[in-house]
Write a protein that holds these residues in place. Sequence first.
Motif, PDB file in Angstrom:
ATOM      1  N   LEU A 182       0.823  -1.214   0.000  1.00 48.09           N
ATOM      2  CA  LEU A 182       0.000   0.000   0.000  1.00 48.09           C
ATOM      3  C   LEU A 182       0.857   1.264   0.000  1.00 48.09           C
ATOM      4  CD1 LEU A 182      -2.984   0.765  -0.044  1.00 48.09           C
ATOM      5  CD2 LEU A 182      -2.923   0.934   2.454  1.00 48.09           C
ATOM      6  N   ALA A 183       1.972   1.258   0.728  1.00 45.07           N
ATOM      7  CA  ALA A 183       2.839   2.439   0.747  1.00 45.07           C
ATOM      8  C   ALA A 183       3.427   2.708  -0.632  1.00 45.07           C
ATOM      9  CB  ALA A 183       3.955   2.248   1.776  1.00 45.07           C
ATOM     10  N   GLN A 184       3.848   1.654  -1.319  1.00 41.00           N
ATOM     11  CA  GLN A 184       4.369   1.832  -2.674  1.00 41.00           C
ATOM     12  C   GLN A 184       3.282   2.336  -3.615  1.00 41.00           C
ATOM     13  OE1 GLN A 184       5.718  -2.223  -3.246  1.00 41.00           O
ATOM     14  NE2 GLN A 184       7.859  -1.655  -2.960  1.00 41.00           N
ATOM     15  N   ALA A 185       2.078   1.787  -3.492  1.00 43.39           N
ATOM     16  CA  ALA A 185       0.985   2.175  -4.383  1.00 43.39           C
ATOM     17  C   ALA A 185       0.638   3.650  -4.238  1.00 43.39           C
ATOM     18  CB  ALA A 185      -0.246   1.313  -4.094  1.00 43.39           C
ATOM     19  N   ILE A 186       0.729   4.186  -3.006  1.00 43.60           N
ATOM     20  CA  ILE A 186       0.354   5.582  -2.767  1.00 43.60           C
ATOM     21  C   ILE A 186       1.515   6.529  -3.046  1.00 43.60           C
ATOM     22  CG2 ILE A 186      -0.395   7.233  -1.006  1.00 43.60           C
ATOM     23  CD1 ILE A 186      -1.827   4.906   0.392  1.00 43.60           C
ATOM     24  N   PHE A 187       2.678   6.223  -2.483  1.00 43.71           N
ATOM     25  CA  PHE A 187       3.816   7.142  -2.533  1.00 43.71           C
ATOM     26  C   PHE A 187       4.729   6.903  -3.729  1.00 43.71           C
ATOM     27  CE2 PHE A 187       2.535   7.560   1.857  1.00 43.71           C
ATOM     28  CZ  PHE A 187       2.768   8.895   2.136  1.00 43.71           C
ATOM     29  N   GLY A 188       4.492   5.836  -4.477  1.00 42.85           N
ATOM     30  CA  GLY A 188       5.343   5.548  -5.622  1.00 42.85           C
ATOM     31  C   GLY A 188       6.487   4.627  -5.252  1.00 42.85           C
ATOM     32  N   TRP A 189       7.206   4.195  -6.270  1.00 41.36           N
ATOM     33  CA  TRP A 189       8.270   3.220  -6.056  1.00 41.36           C
ATOM     34  C   TRP A 189       9.302   3.351  -7.158  1.00 41.36           C
ATOM     35  CZ3 TRP A 189      11.042   0.537  -3.057  1.00 41.36           C
ATOM     36  CH2 TRP A 189      11.735  -0.602  -3.479  1.00 41.36           C
ATOM     37  N   ALA A 190      10.565   3.352  -6.754  1.00 40.20           N
ATOM     38  CA  ALA A 190      11.669   3.348  -7.711  1.00 40.20           C
ATOM     39  C   ALA A 190      12.620   2.235  -7.314  1.00 40.20           C
ATOM     40  CB  ALA A 190      12.398   4.686  -7.708  1.00 40.20           C
ATOM     41  N   PRO A 191      12.797   1.199  -8.148  1.00 40.63           N
ATOM     42  CA  PRO A 191      13.708   0.092  -7.807  1.00 40.63           C
ATOM     43  C   PRO A 191      15.099   0.624  -7.501  1.00 40.63           C
ATOM     44  CG  PRO A 191      12.423  -0.435  -9.760  1.00 40.63           C
ATOM     45  CD  PRO A 191      12.166   1.015  -9.462  1.00 40.63           C
ATOM     46  N   GLN A 192      15.732   0.045  -6.499  1.00 44.82           N
ATOM     47  CA  GLN A 192      17.055   0.512  -6.099  1.00 44.82           C
ATOM     48  C   GLN A 192      18.113   0.159  -7.131  1.00 44.82           C
ATOM     49  OE1 GLN A 192      17.491  -1.245  -2.207  1.00 44.82           O
ATOM     50  NE2 GLN A 192      16.455   0.442  -1.204  1.00 44.82           N
ATOM     51  N   HIS A 193      17.905  -0.905  -7.873  1.00 45.28           N
ATOM     52  CA  HIS A 193      18.852  -1.308  -8.911  1.00 45.28           C
ATOM     53  C   HIS A 193      18.076  -1.612 -10.186  1.00 45.28           C
ATOM     54  CE1 HIS A 193      21.955  -1.476  -5.896  1.00 45.28           C
ATOM     55  NE2 HIS A 193      21.237  -2.313  -5.178  1.00 45.28           N
ATOM     56  N   GLY A 194      18.697  -1.372 -11.298  1.00 46.37           N
ATOM     57  CA  GLY A 194      18.039  -1.615 -12.566  1.00 46.37           C
ATOM     58  C   GLY A 194      17.688  -3.079 -12.770  1.00 46.37           C
ATOM     59  N   ALA A 195      16.566  -3.334 -13.392  1.00 42.28           N
ATOM     60  CA  ALA A 195      16.140  -4.709 -13.656  1.00 42.28           C
ATOM     61  C   ALA A 195      16.829  -5.233 -14.904  1.00 42.28           C
ATOM     62  CB  ALA A 195      14.628  -4.757 -13.827  1.00 42.28           C
ATOM     63  N   ALA A 196      17.113  -6.524 -14.876  1.00 37.80           N
ATOM     64  CA  ALA A 196      17.802  -7.134 -16.010  1.00 37.80           C
ATOM     65  C   ALA A 196      16.833  -7.555 -17.108  1.00 37.80           C
ATOM     66  CB  ALA A 196      18.592  -8.347 -15.529  1.00 37.80           C
ATOM     67  N   SER A 197      15.559  -7.646 -16.788  1.00 38.07           N
ATOM     68  CA  SER A 197      14.591  -8.152 -17.755  1.00 38.07           C
ATOM     69  C   SER A 197      14.223  -7.097 -18.787  1.00 38.07           C
ATOM     70  CB  SER A 197      13.332  -8.628 -17.017  1.00 38.07           C
ATOM     71  OG  SER A 197      12.752  -7.550 -16.317  1.00 38.07           O
ATOM     72  N   ASN A 198      13.590  -7.556 -19.856  1.00 35.72           N
ATOM     73  CA  ASN A 198      13.074  -6.650 -20.876  1.00 35.72           C
ATOM     74  C   ASN A 198      12.045  -5.716 -20.254  1.00 35.72           C
ATOM     75  OD1 ASN A 198      11.024  -5.855 -23.013  1.00 35.72           O
ATOM     76  ND2 ASN A 198      12.634  -6.751 -24.286  1.00 35.72           N
ATOM     77  N   PRO A 199      12.062  -4.415 -20.576  1.00 32.20           N
ATOM     78  CA  PRO A 199      11.114  -3.480 -19.963  1.00 32.20           C
ATOM     79  C   PRO A 199       9.664  -3.924 -20.069  1.00 32.20           C
ATOM     80  CG  PRO A 199      12.772  -2.282 -21.207  1.00 32.20           C
ATOM     81  CD  PRO A 199      12.998  -3.738 -21.489  1.00 32.20           C
ATOM     82  N   HIS A 200       9.293  -4.580 -21.159  1.00 26.76           N
ATOM     83  CA  HIS A 200       7.888  -4.959 -21.352  1.00 26.76           C
ATOM     84  C   HIS A 200       7.488  -6.164 -20.502  1.00 26.76           C
ATOM     85  CE1 HIS A 200       7.501  -2.064 -24.568  1.00 26.76           C
ATOM     86  NE2 HIS A 200       8.596  -2.555 -25.138  1.00 26.76           N
TER      87      HIS A 200
END
Length: 688
Positions: free
Chosen positions: A386-404
Motif C-alpha cells: 500500500l505504501a508503494q501504491a500511494i507514494f510511488g516506487w523506484a527500484p534501487q537497482h536496474g532490472a535485467a529483464s526486458n522493460p515490457h
Amino acid sequence: MSDQLRFRQAATTFTERGGPPREVPLRAPYSMVPTGDRVLLAPCEPRHDRPVDTAISGHLAYRLTSETPVLVGGAGDANDTPARTPDGSWIIPGSSIRGMIRAVLECVAFARLNFVDDCAAATRDFKDPTWTSEVAPNQHMRLGGGWLFITPEGFKLVAASDVQRVHFNDVLTWVGGMAEADWHNANMHERLTRLLGTGRYGIVDATVFGHPNRRAQCVVAGQTASEDQVDQLNRVPPKHRKQHEHLFFWPNDLPSNIYPINQRLVERFVLAQHRDSNVHIGDPGANFTALTQSGRASEFAENWDSWRKGQKGRIPAFDEQLARPNAFSIPVFWHNPKDPRKAKQSEPSRNVVILSLTPFLRYTYGNGLKEIIARYPQVDGTAYDLAQAIFGWAPQHGAASNPHSRNPQERSLKSRVRFGFATSEQGDEQLEAQTRRWAATQPRASFWPYYLKPRGAAKHPVDYNNPAAVVAGRKRYPARNQAMRLPRVHANAANAQTQGREDRMETTLRFLKAGTVFEGEIRVHNLTEIEMGALLWALTFGSPQEDIGHRHMLGRARPWGFGQLKLEIKGDETSLERVVSGERASFATCIEAFENWLRESLDVGHVDEIETLRRLRGIAHAPTGAQLLDRLKFPAIGNTDDAEAILKGHTGVKAAAKQRGLQGKPAPDRAGEPDFVGLPGYPGASDG
C-alpha cells in the motif's frame, strides 16, 4: 507484570575484568514497532490514467506546530541550521514531511522493509564470542596481505609474496620531520600524504625501503593515539605498544598469486567501511576515504559504485587494472583461521573469511541487514504494497529483464501524493538565541542487543551470525512533550583519554523555538477510499478531528525529544472530492474503509487488537512519553548526559549479551525477567 512496569524496570548485569556484577538499565530514547508476520499488498492496482471506482482527488491543507525546538536543515553544511527560502522564510522541505508520513504508513499498512541500508555489521572486540571463535589467532598461521580488485567478473585478490613489519622509527626516517608522537597522532590520510611527499606512496621500487630488486607498498594504519593520549601510550611497555607499519611485497610470479574471493564477503567488507550511515564518509580522516580519494585508489571507489549499481560493463578489464594497481586496488590484510592445512600462511581463496584494512582484524559478521531482512516474512508475488501504491516506487537497482516483461517491483511508479514546502510566516525571532552543543551517541546498526530479536522458539541474545536473528522492528522516537538535555563530552582533567574530544565528537546546532508554526499543502490524485484513509491515518494516527496527544517527530536530536510536531488538518481549506461524482469525501468514511481493510486482511475483530498499531500509537502518544522520561535515555553508567557514560552503558549492555551467550544460557523473551538482554517493548497508551 504490566507492559509499563516491565518497561520501567528492565535492567541487566554484566561483569568486567573479573570484578563484581554491575547493573546497566535496558533503555533507549527510541523503540521498535513490530513488523508483524506478513506484508499486506495494495487492494488494487494503482492507476494514474483513469479514475478507479470512487477515486478521490484534491488537496489537504495542514498546520504543523513545533512543541519542542525543531531543526530540519538544508543540504550539506547547512544541515546544522534550519532551512529557509531565499526570501528568509523558515521551511520544512516537502521531502522531509513526505518521509515522516510514509514511515508511519509503512508501519500501519504492514509494508515491505524497503528503505534500509545494506549495512554490514562488524566487530573488533576480542571479548566478543564471535570475534574469539572466528579471529582468534592460530599459532601456525600469520596474517596475509594483498591487494583487492573489483573486476567485471568478480572480486580478486593479488596476494603479497611477503608481509614484513616495519618499525615506526624506520618510517619516520623515510618521511622526515616528524616525531614518534606526531606519527601516533596522525590519521591514515595524514600518514599517506607524508609517504606521497617522499615518493614512497603505493606500490613502488622497494629500494626506497631498503629492499632492492623488488616492488613493495608501505601499508599504514590509522591514528594509534591522539595527541592527548601519547604520554599515556609512552607508559605502556614497548612489547604491548603499537609501533609497526607493514610492507606488502608485490609478487614476481603474478599469475600464481591471483585468487578469486567470495562476492558476499567482499561486499560485506566494503559496506562495513563505506556506508551512508558512517558519519566519517567524506572526511579524509576515515580510512576508506583516505585510501580511495582522488590521486589514490579513486578508480577502486568508482568500480565499487558501478558494481553496486549492476553496471559491470563500466568496470575496466582486470589486465588494464593490473597495469595501474595503485589506482584500482586497496591493500588489505586477510586471514583464513579455519584453514585445515596449518600452513605458516594459508593461501587466499574463496574460503577467506576475514578482510581488514588494519592488522587488528575487524571481523565482518557473516550476515548483513540484507540477509537478516530476507528472513522477514515477505509475500509471494510482485504486486505493490500500500505504501508503494500511494507514494510511488523506484527500484534501487536496474532490472535485467526486458522493460515490457518487468514485474511491478522492477518498474518505477509515480507517486499520486505530492508534498509541498511547509512554510512559516514567523521571522528571525523564532530562531533560538544560543546554539546547542551535542555529542552524537547513537549506536550503529551493529548494536545487535537492541536492533535484533530472536524468532520462533529462540531466546535473547542473538547477533548477526545467529540464524534465528531477525530485525526487532521499525525504529521510532517517542513523543514526550519535552526536549531533554543533549549529551556532551565531559572532559576529565584526570583522564587523558577524554581531553580534546569535544571538537572531535561534538556538533553545534541551531534550533527554531517551540511554538514555530508551519503551514503546507498535500495534493492527492486518484486515490481509492482505502488509500485516502491510510494517508489520513498516517497524518493523524487515526484521529483527524480530535487531538488525543499523538505527535510526529522530525529533524535533528529526536532521541532527546526535539522536533515534536503537532499536525492539524485545516478542514476549511481542504478540498477532497470523488472524481466521478464530485461528492465531497468524508474523513471518517475513508479511515473506516482503511481500518476495515486492515481488520479483514489480518483477521481481527477490531484495530485495537493489532499489536503494531497499538505500539505505534503508544510511541506517538506524548502524555505516555512524558510519564517515562527517566527511561527515554540511552543506557549509561554514570551521568546520563555524558557521552562517555553513554558509551560505557552501551558497552555494558553488549557485554551482558555476550556473557549470556558465552554461558550458553539464553535469556527469556520478556524484559524485567532474570537475564533478559534486549530492548523492552514500548507500552501502549492504555497499558497500566
